[in-house]
Write a protein that holds these residues in place. Structure first.
Motif, PDB file in Angstrom:
ATOM      1  N   HIS A 135      -8.075  -7.420   8.236  1.00 57.04           N
ATOM      2  CA  HIS A 135      -8.930  -6.474   8.969  1.00 57.04           C
ATOM      3  C   HIS A 135     -10.189  -6.152   8.162  1.00 57.04           C
ATOM      4  N   HIS A 136     -10.127  -6.421   6.880  1.00 54.56           N
ATOM      5  CA  HIS A 136     -11.230  -6.157   5.954  1.00 54.56           C
ATOM      6  C   HIS A 136     -12.303  -7.226   6.182  1.00 54.56           C
ATOM      7  N   ASP A 137     -13.102  -7.035   7.239  1.00 53.11           N
ATOM      8  CA  ASP A 137     -13.977  -8.127   7.664  1.00 53.11           C
ATOM      9  C   ASP A 137     -15.296  -7.585   8.204  1.00 53.11           C
ATOM     10  N   GLY A 146       0.802  -1.228   0.000  1.00 52.20           N
ATOM     11  CA  GLY A 146       0.000   0.000   0.000  1.00 52.20           C
ATOM     12  C   GLY A 146       0.830   1.271   0.000  1.00 52.20           C
ATOM     13  N   GLY A 147       2.113   1.169  -0.328  1.00 55.43           N
ATOM     14  CA  GLY A 147       2.947   2.361  -0.424  1.00 55.43           C
ATOM     15  C   GLY A 147       3.440   2.874   0.923  1.00 55.43           C
ATOM     16  N   ASN A 148       2.605   2.750   1.959  1.00 52.85           N
ATOM     17  CA  ASN A 148       3.029   3.281   3.260  1.00 52.85           C
ATOM     18  C   ASN A 148       2.643   2.368   4.423  1.00 52.85           C
ATOM     19  N   ASP A 206     -10.656  -0.091 -10.175  1.00 53.39           N
ATOM     20  CA  ASP A 206      -9.351   0.552 -10.073  1.00 53.39           C
ATOM     21  C   ASP A 206      -8.751   0.173  -8.732  1.00 53.39           C
ATOM     22  N   GLN A 207      -7.464  -0.182  -8.741  1.00 57.27           N
ATOM     23  CA  GLN A 207      -6.844  -0.466  -7.445  1.00 57.27           C
ATOM     24  C   GLN A 207      -5.463   0.166  -7.338  1.00 57.27           C
ATOM     25  N   THR A 208      -5.383   1.410  -7.828  1.00 53.24           N
ATOM     26  CA  THR A 208      -4.196   2.192  -7.507  1.00 53.24           C
ATOM     27  C   THR A 208      -4.306   2.548  -6.023  1.00 53.24           C
ATOM     28  N   SER A 209      -3.252   3.111  -5.453  1.00 50.10           N
ATOM     29  CA  SER A 209      -3.291   3.393  -4.000  1.00 50.10           C
ATOM     30  C   SER A 209      -3.844   4.782  -3.728  1.00 50.10           C
ATOM     31  N   CYS A 251      -4.956  -5.011 -16.840  1.00 47.39           N
ATOM     32  CA  CYS A 251      -4.589  -4.322 -15.602  1.00 47.39           C
ATOM     33  C   CYS A 251      -3.442  -3.355 -15.893  1.00 47.39           C
ATOM     34  N   GLY A 252      -3.690  -2.053 -15.756  1.00 51.67           N
ATOM     35  CA  GLY A 252      -2.660  -1.044 -16.036  1.00 51.67           C
ATOM     36  C   GLY A 252      -1.698  -0.895 -14.876  1.00 51.67           C
ATOM     37  N   GLU A 253      -0.414  -0.729 -15.191  1.00 52.50           N
ATOM     38  CA  GLU A 253       0.579  -0.513 -14.122  1.00 52.50           C
ATOM     39  C   GLU A 253       1.670   0.402 -14.667  1.00 52.50           C
ATOM     40  N   ILE A 254       1.934   1.477 -13.937  1.00 50.69           N
ATOM     41  CA  ILE A 254       2.894   2.493 -14.379  1.00 50.69           C
ATOM     42  C   ILE A 254       4.330   2.164 -13.960  1.00 50.69           C
ATOM     43  N   ASN A 255       4.462   1.372 -12.903  1.00 46.62           N
ATOM     44  CA  ASN A 255       5.798   1.073 -12.364  1.00 46.62           C
ATOM     45  C   ASN A 255       6.319  -0.234 -12.971  1.00 46.62           C
ATOM     46  N   GLY A 266      -4.485 -13.343  -0.070  1.00 46.77           N
ATOM     47  CA  GLY A 266      -5.679 -12.844   0.620  1.00 46.77           C
ATOM     48  C   GLY A 266      -6.552 -12.059  -0.329  1.00 46.77           C
ATOM     49  N   ILE A 267      -5.892 -11.211  -1.059  1.00 46.27           N
ATOM     50  CA  ILE A 267      -6.669 -10.348  -1.941  1.00 46.27           C
ATOM     51  C   ILE A 267      -7.086 -11.094  -3.219  1.00 46.27           C
ATOM     52  N   VAL A 268      -6.326 -12.130  -3.617  1.00 45.37           N
ATOM     53  CA  VAL A 268      -6.758 -12.929  -4.779  1.00 45.37           C
ATOM     54  C   VAL A 268      -8.120 -13.534  -4.463  1.00 45.37           C
ATOM     55  N   ASP A 328       1.439  -1.752 -19.759  1.00 47.89           N
ATOM     56  CA  ASP A 328       2.650  -1.134 -19.251  1.00 47.89           C
ATOM     57  C   ASP A 328       2.545   0.388 -19.424  1.00 47.89           C
ATOM     58  N   GLY A 329       1.773   1.040 -18.567  1.00 43.86           N
ATOM     59  CA  GLY A 329       1.599   2.488 -18.697  1.00 43.86           C
ATOM     60  C   GLY A 329       0.500   2.970 -17.778  1.00 43.86           C
ATOM     61  N   ASN A 330       0.025   4.181 -18.050  1.00 44.53           N
ATOM     62  CA  ASN A 330      -1.012   4.757 -17.198  1.00 44.53           C
ATOM     63  C   ASN A 330      -2.377   4.173 -17.567  1.00 44.53           C
ATOM     64  N   SER A 382     -19.660   1.186  -4.114  1.00 45.80           N
ATOM     65  CA  SER A 382     -18.442   0.466  -3.755  1.00 45.80           C
ATOM     66  C   SER A 382     -18.771  -1.024  -3.823  1.00 45.80           C
ATOM     67  N   TYR A 383     -17.729  -1.833  -3.943  1.00 44.98           N
ATOM     68  CA  TYR A 383     -17.946  -3.285  -4.025  1.00 44.98           C
ATOM     69  C   TYR A 383     -18.590  -3.803  -2.742  1.00 44.98           C
ATOM     70  N   VAL A 384     -18.428  -3.086  -1.623  1.00 41.72           N
ATOM     71  CA  VAL A 384     -19.065  -3.550  -0.383  1.00 41.72           C
ATOM     72  C   VAL A 384     -20.565  -3.258  -0.426  1.00 41.72           C
TER      73      VAL A 384
HETATM   74  N1  NAD Z   1     -10.611  -4.057  -1.978  1.00 39.83           N
HETATM   75  C1  NAD Z   1      -9.834  -4.600  -1.106  1.00 39.83           C
HETATM   76  O1  NAD Z   1     -10.139  -5.633  -0.542  1.00 39.83           O
HETATM   77  C2  NAD Z   1      -8.523  -3.976  -0.827  1.00 39.83           C
HETATM   78  C3  NAD Z   1      -7.632  -4.691  -0.052  1.00 39.83           C
HETATM   79  C4  NAD Z   1      -6.399  -4.150   0.155  1.00 39.83           C
HETATM   80  C5  NAD Z   1      -6.055  -2.942  -0.357  1.00 39.83           C
HETATM   81  N2  NAD Z   1      -6.954  -2.213  -1.046  1.00 39.83           N
HETATM   82  C6  NAD Z   1      -6.590  -0.886  -1.550  1.00 39.83           C
HETATM   83  O2  NAD Z   1      -6.162  -1.028  -2.895  1.00 39.83           O
HETATM   84  C7  NAD Z   1      -5.160  -0.078  -3.181  1.00 39.83           C
HETATM   85  C8  NAD Z   1      -3.937  -0.733  -3.765  1.00 39.83           C
HETATM   86  O3  NAD Z   1      -3.220  -1.468  -2.775  1.00 39.83           O
HETATM   87  P1  NAD Z   1      -1.784  -2.060  -3.086  1.00 39.83           P
HETATM   88  O4  NAD Z   1      -1.318  -2.670  -1.830  1.00 39.83           O
HETATM   89  O5  NAD Z   1      -1.810  -2.905  -4.302  1.00 39.83           O
HETATM   90  O6  NAD Z   1      -0.982  -0.736  -3.360  1.00 39.83           O
HETATM   91  P2  NAD Z   1       0.356  -0.552  -4.187  1.00 39.83           P
HETATM   92  O7  NAD Z   1       0.762   0.860  -3.959  1.00 39.83           O
HETATM   93  O8  NAD Z   1       1.280  -1.648  -3.880  1.00 39.83           O
HETATM   94  O9  NAD Z   1      -0.100  -0.727  -5.701  1.00 39.83           O
HETATM   95  C9  NAD Z   1      -0.778   0.231  -6.451  1.00 39.83           C
HETATM   96  C10 NAD Z   1      -0.139   0.254  -7.828  1.00 39.83           C
HETATM   97  O10 NAD Z   1      -0.838   1.170  -8.662  1.00 39.83           O
HETATM   98  C11 NAD Z   1       0.102   1.718  -9.566  1.00 39.83           C
HETATM   99  N3  NAD Z   1      -0.436   2.954 -10.110  1.00 39.83           N
HETATM  100  C12 NAD Z   1      -0.684   4.119  -9.460  1.00 39.83           C
HETATM  101  N4  NAD Z   1      -1.227   5.020 -10.295  1.00 39.83           N
HETATM  102  C13 NAD Z   1      -1.346   4.425 -11.494  1.00 39.83           C
HETATM  103  C14 NAD Z   1      -1.860   4.844 -12.737  1.00 39.83           C
HETATM  104  N5  NAD Z   1      -2.401   6.058 -12.900  1.00 39.83           N
HETATM  105  N6  NAD Z   1      -1.848   3.962 -13.769  1.00 39.83           N
HETATM  106  C15 NAD Z   1      -1.317   2.716 -13.619  1.00 39.83           C
HETATM  107  N7  NAD Z   1      -0.816   2.274 -12.452  1.00 39.83           N
HETATM  108  C16 NAD Z   1      -0.836   3.108 -11.395  1.00 39.83           C
HETATM  109  C17 NAD Z   1       1.330   1.943  -8.699  1.00 39.83           C
HETATM  110  O11 NAD Z   1       2.493   2.050  -9.478  1.00 39.83           O
HETATM  111  C18 NAD Z   1       1.311   0.725  -7.789  1.00 39.83           C
HETATM  112  O12 NAD Z   1       2.140  -0.320  -8.245  1.00 39.83           O
HETATM  113  C19 NAD Z   1      -4.888   0.647  -1.877  1.00 39.83           C
HETATM  114  O13 NAD Z   1      -5.584   1.863  -1.818  1.00 39.83           O
HETATM  115  C20 NAD Z   1      -5.381  -0.317  -0.868  1.00 39.83           C
HETATM  116  O14 NAD Z   1      -5.716   0.312   0.326  1.00 39.83           O
HETATM  117  C21 NAD Z   1      -8.168  -2.730  -1.312  1.00 39.83           C
END
Ligand code: NAD
Length: 667
Positions: A542-544, A133-135, A342-345, A274-278, A224-226, A320-322, A430-432
């Motif tokens: 904790h997501h419970d 989660g970056g932090n 979307d699951q960017t952070s 699934c898009g990923e910038i890194n 867990g998240i899978v 491989d990009g935004n 939201s998915y919840v």
């Molecule tokens: N739904 C759930 O059950 C659930 C569970 C855990 C975490 N989360 C949330 O999901 C988010 C992601 O968690 P994580 O641990 O994978 O974080 P992470 O920071 O490890 O991964 C997020 C990825 O998104 C990429 N990214 C950011 N901006 C982008 C963009 N514009 N285009 C493409 N890629 C981009 C980043 O490079 C990074 O690799 C967090 O906010 C987290 O809190 C949700």
């Protein structure tokens, strides 16, 4: 000059030494490792001095003159003092439980879980002690890590270790049924819980962001998240009444958690983009086999997706990009997206959680540290573009859901066109709200998990077989309302080994209600007693159902106004702690951001004893039913059903039930 010694200590010796008397050698900065971005410079000159004073209090004054310039360099270069010199020389990974030094099996189990959270194959930024989660930090610096490991190696079952946001306050006398460790992370006076407060107080070294399973030592890699994502994708396709086969799921992020999405898409059977910038994150997930293909050209991506859809292939493709490029390009090309998310952070938008259009990854990281105001503008522009493209797709029939990363919240704050007509709700759920809440949490189904203390894959296979047998038995008499959940989880556990989900510790997750969790745990404890299994560590995300109060995620389907309260999470952790949890944790700021959520969890060690049996029955019952009772009081009809059923099963449970008012009387 101080004498600097090369470490020749064994793993056990190095743990027992804690913070060594002689300074270990300085460590090199390995560019191959995925490092945390430079954090914002937020401290005033006086506060910087306070940060140094705080950091140096871990060390004998004879070392201060050597360490001060190093810590200054770290604060200036990385925005935090990680104390890199104190990274251990041994490899960090979940070793079998008997390899840890110590007096207490429970404490050894906690060491195993900490090691897993910091394993290079598991953690996102291992050198900065960030699991995901970056932090999401396990500790703020390596001195805290060393002290905690030393305390755990010294403690007995008559003591409890108090950990304040990564800092071990110490061992206090307690008793065998008390938690061995009590963790709090980021607990702030409420008015000091804004994003910059985290930056400041974390830089001062007095608090940390524990995420959910990072600072609670309960992370099991992306498995867990899978599981959660598989359930969400399957139910998402059910919601739009379409088979995943030949369907398209578009999302983003291949990080710690988000990296699970392509695998979940494959298990569900759809095409996933699934898009990923890194590039480092993409490479890791591709090498681990979590995503099948990587494409860097938009036309090629469109072509490949059309081909895979026509062939009804279950395939996952990393863009491989935004991600915004994909949404815009697929709109232009008229590629129909069935499910979008979307699951960017975005819980951490200004410090590396979300990347803007028009800048490379490296340029973004530079701007984030050197011109945070301009960086914020770029992020907000991108969010508006992102939402505009999503809106075009949803107008053509795409089902878009927020996947718990604060996407809707941050998009609304950026001024994107995301609000519903009433200007109170968001355009999308939201998915919840749509899926996880009414189908799982309100019935008590949530992410129960376990880790095999032996580290032996054969033990994991045995536990899979036990859990499957228990669920099949329960399913015979389960009410129709929960049959689908039971069936999905039986199918999941049967395919778990084939899907090669283990990264790090030998761990498994499935969704179960309190009956399922208690029966599975009891069956494990019995198998340990009879000598068929070694120690098992139970826990959950904790997501419970009960552990988390998060108005835009876990409790987003609470409609009586109480979703902005956090009594349930606090009640939950206090209740778990005196009912027999081995460790408990309570955090400010899980998936959706600092100040936006309070979440708690537990860990519980099963050793085959009668004590373990008594504890699991008492604690697991409360851990689930506390949340169902609250969800029922909020008038969620699925939870009313579930808690009434539970009261029939357990005459000691007496819950206050809501009365429903006739709408015509109020309107
Ligand atoms: N739904 C759930 O059950 C659930 C569970 C855990 C975490 N989360 C949330 O999901 C988010 C992601 O968690 P994580 O641990 O994978 O974080 P992470 O920071 O490890 O991964 C997020 C990825 O998104 C990429 N990214 C950011 N901006 C982008 C963009 N514009 N285009 C493409 N890629 C981009 C980043 O490079 C990074 O690799 C967090 O906010 C987290 O809190 C949700």
């Amino acid at each position: 000059m101080k004498t600097i010694k090369n470490s020749t200590m064994t793993f056990k010796e190095e743990i027992l030494a804690g913070i060594p008397n002689e300074l270990p050698q300085t460590k090199t900065y390995d560019p191959q490792v995925n490092h945390a971005p430079k954090r914002k410079q937020i401290l005033s000159p006086e506060e910087e001095i306070l940060a140094y004073r705080n950091a140096l209090r871990y060390f004998d004054p004879k070392h201060h003159a050597t360490l001060l310039p190093e810590f200054k360099h770290e604060l200036e270069t990385y925005g935090r003092i990680y104390m890199h010199r104190f990274r251990p020389d041994y490899k960090i990974y979940a070793r079998p439980i008997q390899e840890y030094p110590g007096e207490s099996t429970q404490a050894k189990a906690i060491m195993l879980m900490i090691q897993n959270n910091l394993d290079h194959a598991v953690a996102q930024h291992p050198d900065e002690l960030i699991t995901y989660g970056g932090n999401g930090g396990v500790f703020s610096n390596w001195a805290q890590y060393r002290l905690v490991m030393q305390y755990l190696a010294q403690m007995t079952d008559q003591q409890t270790l108090a950990i304040y946001s990564g800092h071990p306050m110490g061992l206090f006398p307690s008793h065998k049924d008390a938690p061995r460790v009590v963790v709090t992370n980021g607990m702030m006076i409420p008015n000091y819980s804004k994003a910059d407060d985290w930056e400041k107080f974390n830089a001062l070294g007095v608090t940390q962001y524990g995420q959910m399973t990072a600072g609670s030592y309960m992370y099991i890699g992306p498995q867990g998240i899978v599981h959660g994502t598989t359930i969400t994708v399957l139910n998402g396709f059910r919601k739009i009444k379409k088979s995943p086969k030949g369907g398209l799921f578009v999302t983003s992020g291949l990080g710690g958690m988000s990296g699970a999405q392509p695998k979940a898409g494959n298990i569900a059977g759809c095409v996933t983009v699934c898009g990923e910038i890194n590039k480092k994150a993409t490479k890791t997930r591709h090498e681990q086999g979590w995503v099948d293909e990587v494409i860097s050209d938009l036309d090629q991506l469109g072509k490949r997706v059309k081909e895979a859809l026509a062939a009804k292939q279950a395939v996952s493709i990393a863009w491989d990009g935004n991600i915004v490029d994909v949404w815009e390009h697929f709109d232009k090309e008229n590629i129909h997206i069935d499910l979008g998310s979307d699951q960017t952070s975005l819980h951490n938008p200004w410090a590396g959680g979300y990347y803007p259009m028009g800048l490379s990854y490296e340029q973004s990281n530079e701007m984030m540290a050197n011109d945070p105001a301009l960086f914020k503008e770029k992020i907000q522009e991108t969010l508006k573009r992102h939402v505009a493209a999503i809106n075009k797709h949803t107008a053509k029939g795409t089902y878009f859901f927020d996947y718990g990363n604060a996407f809707l919240l941050e998009a609304s704050r950026a001024g994107a066109n995301i609000m519903a007509e009433n200007n109170i709700d968001f355009k999308y759920s939201s998915y919840v709200q749509d899926i996880m809440g009414p189908m799982c949490f309100d019935y008590g189904f949530g992410p129960f998990r376990w880790v095999c203390g032996s580290g032996n894959p054969e033990d994991l296979a045995k536990t899979d077989a036990i859990a499957c047998q228990v669920l099949e038995e329960i399913m015979k008499d389960a009410p129709t309302q929960v049959q689908q959940q039971m069936a999905d989880n039986i199918q999941w556990i049967k395919g778990a080994q084939q899907n090669k989900l283990v990264v790090g510790s030998q761990a498994r997750i499935l969704y179960a209600d309190s009956e399922g969790r208690m029966k599975i745990a009891s069956a494990f404890n019995k198998a340990i007693k009879e000598g068929h299994l070694d120690t098992i560590i139970l826990g959950r995300d904790h997501h419970d159902v009960s552990g988390t109060d998060s108005p835009y995620r876990e409790t987003s389907n609470i409609y009586d106004g109480s979703r902005f309260t956090a009594d349930m999470a606090i009640q939950n952790v206090i209740g778990d702690s005196f009912r027999g949890a081995t460790w408990v944790s309570i955090h400010n700021g899980g998936g959706v951001g600092w100040g936006e959520v309070i979440n708690g969890g537990f860990g519980m060690v099963l050793d085959g004893s009668n004590d373990a049996q008594r504890r699991l029955e008492s604690m697991l019952f409360w851990d689930v039913n506390n949340g169902i009772a609250r969800r029922s009081w909020a008038r969620n009809k699925e939870a009313v059903f579930a808690i009434k059923r539970e009261m029939k099963r357990n005459p000691n449970l007496k819950v206050t039930l809501p009365n429903f008012v006739d709408d015509s009387l109020l309107n």
